[in-house]
Design a protein around this motif. Sequence first.
Motif, mmCIF file in Angstrom:
data_model
loop_
_atom_site.group_PDB
_atom_site.id
_atom_site.type_symbol
_atom_site.label_atom_id
_atom_site.label_comp_id
_atom_site.label_asym_id
_atom_site.label_seq_id
_atom_site.Cartn_x
_atom_site.Cartn_y
_atom_site.Cartn_z
ATOM 1 N N ILE A 114 0.843 -1.209 0.000
ATOM 2 C CA ILE A 114 0.000 0.000 0.000
ATOM 3 C C ILE A 114 0.873 1.252 0.000
ATOM 4 C CG2 ILE A 114 -1.696 1.298 1.336
ATOM 5 C CD1 ILE A 114 -2.738 -1.420 2.374
ATOM 6 N N ALA A 115 1.948 1.200 0.824
ATOM 7 C CA ALA A 115 2.835 2.360 0.898
ATOM 8 C C ALA A 115 3.533 2.599 -0.435
ATOM 9 C CB ALA A 115 3.878 2.148 1.998
ATOM 10 N N LEU A 116 3.943 1.514 -1.093
ATOM 11 C CA LEU A 116 4.596 1.665 -2.391
ATOM 12 C C LEU A 116 3.636 2.205 -3.437
ATOM 13 C CD1 LEU A 116 6.836 -1.540 -2.579
ATOM 14 C CD2 LEU A 116 7.578 0.818 -2.257
ATOM 15 N N LEU A 162 7.978 17.421 -1.092
ATOM 16 C CA LEU A 162 7.773 17.407 0.347
ATOM 17 C C LEU A 162 6.792 16.308 0.744
ATOM 18 C CD1 LEU A 162 8.342 18.755 3.074
ATOM 19 C CD2 LEU A 162 6.456 20.338 2.613
ATOM 20 N N GLN A 163 5.694 16.182 -0.008
ATOM 21 C CA GLN A 163 4.690 15.159 0.295
ATOM 22 C C GLN A 163 5.293 13.759 0.107
ATOM 23 O OE1 GLN A 163 1.791 15.968 1.553
ATOM 24 N NE2 GLN A 163 1.194 13.823 1.829
ATOM 25 N N SER A 179 7.355 8.729 2.371
ATOM 26 C CA SER A 179 8.469 7.786 2.479
ATOM 27 C C SER A 179 8.889 7.605 3.924
ATOM 28 C CB SER A 179 9.665 8.301 1.657
ATOM 29 O OG SER A 179 9.314 8.417 0.305
ATOM 30 N N SER A 180 8.958 8.713 4.684
ATOM 31 C CA SER A 180 9.346 8.634 6.095
ATOM 32 C C SER A 180 8.316 7.840 6.894
ATOM 33 C CB SER A 180 9.488 10.051 6.660
ATOM 34 O OG SER A 180 9.786 10.007 8.027
ATOM 35 N N ALA A 181 7.012 8.105 6.663
ATOM 36 C CA ALA A 181 5.964 7.377 7.387
ATOM 37 C C ALA A 181 6.002 5.893 7.048
ATOM 38 C CB ALA A 181 4.597 7.963 7.039
ATOM 39 N N ILE A 210 7.235 0.263 8.606
ATOM 40 C CA ILE A 210 7.927 -0.997 8.295
ATOM 41 C C ILE A 210 8.857 -1.379 9.435
ATOM 42 C CG2 ILE A 210 9.644 -2.037 6.752
ATOM 43 C CD1 ILE A 210 8.374 -0.464 4.458
ATOM 44 N N LEU A 211 9.612 -0.383 9.971
ATOM 45 C CA LEU A 211 10.486 -0.663 11.116
ATOM 46 C C LEU A 211 9.683 -1.113 12.332
ATOM 47 C CD1 LEU A 211 13.022 2.299 10.785
ATOM 48 C CD2 LEU A 211 13.436 -0.111 10.276
ATOM 49 N N PHE A 212 8.495 -0.531 12.517
ATOM 50 C CA PHE A 212 7.636 -0.931 13.637
ATOM 51 C C PHE A 212 7.220 -2.404 13.495
ATOM 52 C CE2 PHE A 212 3.264 -1.522 15.211
ATOM 53 C CZ PHE A 212 3.471 -1.321 16.565
ATOM 54 N N PHE A 213 6.774 -2.768 12.310
ATOM 55 C CA PHE A 213 6.377 -4.159 12.075
ATOM 56 C C PHE A 213 7.555 -5.108 12.246
ATOM 57 C CE2 PHE A 213 2.672 -2.389 9.665
ATOM 58 C CZ PHE A 213 1.676 -3.021 10.396
ATOM 59 N N ILE A 214 8.722 -4.699 11.755
ATOM 60 C CA ILE A 214 9.901 -5.557 11.899
ATOM 61 C C ILE A 214 10.273 -5.722 13.372
ATOM 62 C CG2 ILE A 214 12.379 -5.696 11.413
ATOM 63 C CD1 ILE A 214 11.790 -4.373 8.720
ATOM 64 N N GLY A 215 10.197 -4.627 14.138
ATOM 65 C CA GLY A 215 10.497 -4.705 15.569
ATOM 66 C C GLY A 215 9.535 -5.633 16.296
ATOM 67 N N CYS A 216 8.235 -5.504 15.989
ATOM 68 C CA CYS A 216 7.247 -6.388 16.625
ATOM 69 C C CYS A 216 7.520 -7.842 16.288
ATOM 70 C CB CYS A 216 5.832 -6.005 16.175
ATOM 71 S SG CYS A 216 5.305 -4.393 16.798
ATOM 72 N N GLY A 217 7.825 -8.104 15.002
ATOM 73 C CA GLY A 217 8.116 -9.479 14.589
ATOM 74 C C GLY A 217 9.349 -10.019 15.280
#
Length: 595
Positions: free
Chosen positions: A30-32, A270-271, A276-278, A283-290
């Motif tokens: 979705i992000a891509l 800018l958008q 990209s930052s969000a 993705i880092l959040f999901f990786i950390g949880c996993g």
Amino acid sequence: MRKSTLSNRFKLLTYLLILCFISIGVYTYIALQNLNYYNAIENSIFGLESKIQTLRKNEKDFLSRENKNPLFFTTGKSQYVDNFEDNVSDALTICDDLMNSSLFKDTDTKQMVGSASLYLKQYHHTFGNIVHAMYEKGYKNFGLIGEMRNAIHEIEQKLKNKNDDHLMVYLLTSRRHEKDFLIRLDLNYKAKFRAHNKEFRMAVQRSNHSNLEKKEILQLLDNYEKTFLLVVNKYSQIGINENTGLIGSLASDINSVEPIIEKAKKKALLQLAKESSATMKMILFFIGCGAATMLILSTFILKGVKKSLGAEPYIVAQIAKEVAEGNLKLDPKIRKNPKGVLKSIVTMVDQLEKILTKILLVSEQLNKASKTLNQSSTKISNGVHNQASAFQEISATMQEMSANIKQNSDNAILSNKSTKEAISEIDGVKHHAQEATQAVKNISEKINIIREISLQTNILALNATIEAAKAGIHGKGFAVVAKEVKKLANISQMAADQITEMAETNIILSNKTNLKLQAIIPDIKRNAQFLEEVTLASIEQSQGSQKVFDAMQELNYVVQESSNASEMMVFSVSNLSEQANELIEMINHFKLSKS
């Protein structure tokens, strides 16, 4: 820990990892998609910016090159105008796509793109007016400048026809002001041109020409001034410099578009950076949880594995490594109350130790038996080898004897053949001797005839001498010839006598040779019969020796086979002994608890 519990934990860990990766994948997708949307917007804005730069290039190329291109003023067409039209169409299409796209969620950005589209249309319209104005202005023989040049040429021709140099000076001054304006595009030269033309008219009025001629010159002058002013007005319409006229409007329109495009581009970038930052943070959040979930479940699974193994994994791995290296001596502490996999390893080591002990005993017995069998087979092999050597010697002797017998047989056959040939030759010699005797007799008869001829020749020579004597001096030469003929006749008679004597001697020898050959032929025939009997006996002896030799060869082959078989048996026994020793060495590789 039971097998089912450990399996369930692994399944749970797998499911959680799959769920985590699916979540990461879906969110990333979705992000891509969003990033692709913003990338598309960014690319469209960059494309629009590129088209505007290309439009500026087409505009500059047209203004700098086509204003003096006769082809443009002849056909009214220009490749730069065509390129400009294509690029304007592409730029307006990009603006329409951005306006109608669902990617734009920001109203301000849409309004900016709408404003840019309006400025582009106005820019397009202004450029079209410039093209039309430049075409009307013309160049050299085209357009307003062409009409102005024609008016000038008419005045010049008129003044040349009248030879009026005074008015020609006024005309040249007017042309100077005209050229200054066309070169410098300064409106002050327009005023100078008009002021000078007033003086020019006054000079025409003062001239000596007729009223009709003055009227014609003034009309031509008015036409020249009129076309010049139209050219000046057309230059003013197009733009004396970059800030006036249609060129100034063109620059203003395009300068209004560029800041809008730059602002829209910055906003899109800018958008895109925010998205990209969000995306990266999620993705880092999901990786950390996993990773956290995996760490927790891995801890529980490792505890279960340790319980299932019966000891720490590295201890079990070390014991397995020692067993693999052949060390079956386990620590007594390990043998006390083993559990899980460790218990199975201890049981396996005990069973392996028993099996290796039995194999060691069997290998030692097999080694002893192979040594005994090796000694026996060596003796057999030596005996068979000696026997084979003896048979080879006998076979060689028989072969040599058979060769000698065959050689004797061949010699006897050759002797028999030579004897028969000799008998045949002797018969031929006998026949030739008889023929030679007959030939000698014939020669003797012919010699007698020669003797008679010599005698007659001698008598004729005597008669010739007598007749020569009767002739006197005239027969002297003939007497010499008769004398020589008589000498030859005497010599011939003497030779004939000698030949006759030799022929008689040859006849006697031929008769003796014939008698001796008749006496020898019966003895030679008897020898030939004896040689034929010897030949038959030699052939029979050669055939018998060949059969004996063939039998010896077959016996020798059998002995050789026996020798080879005994050698193979010795090799096999030796190989068996070596394998038994290797088996013992392999078993000695293991360190057993009991020696």
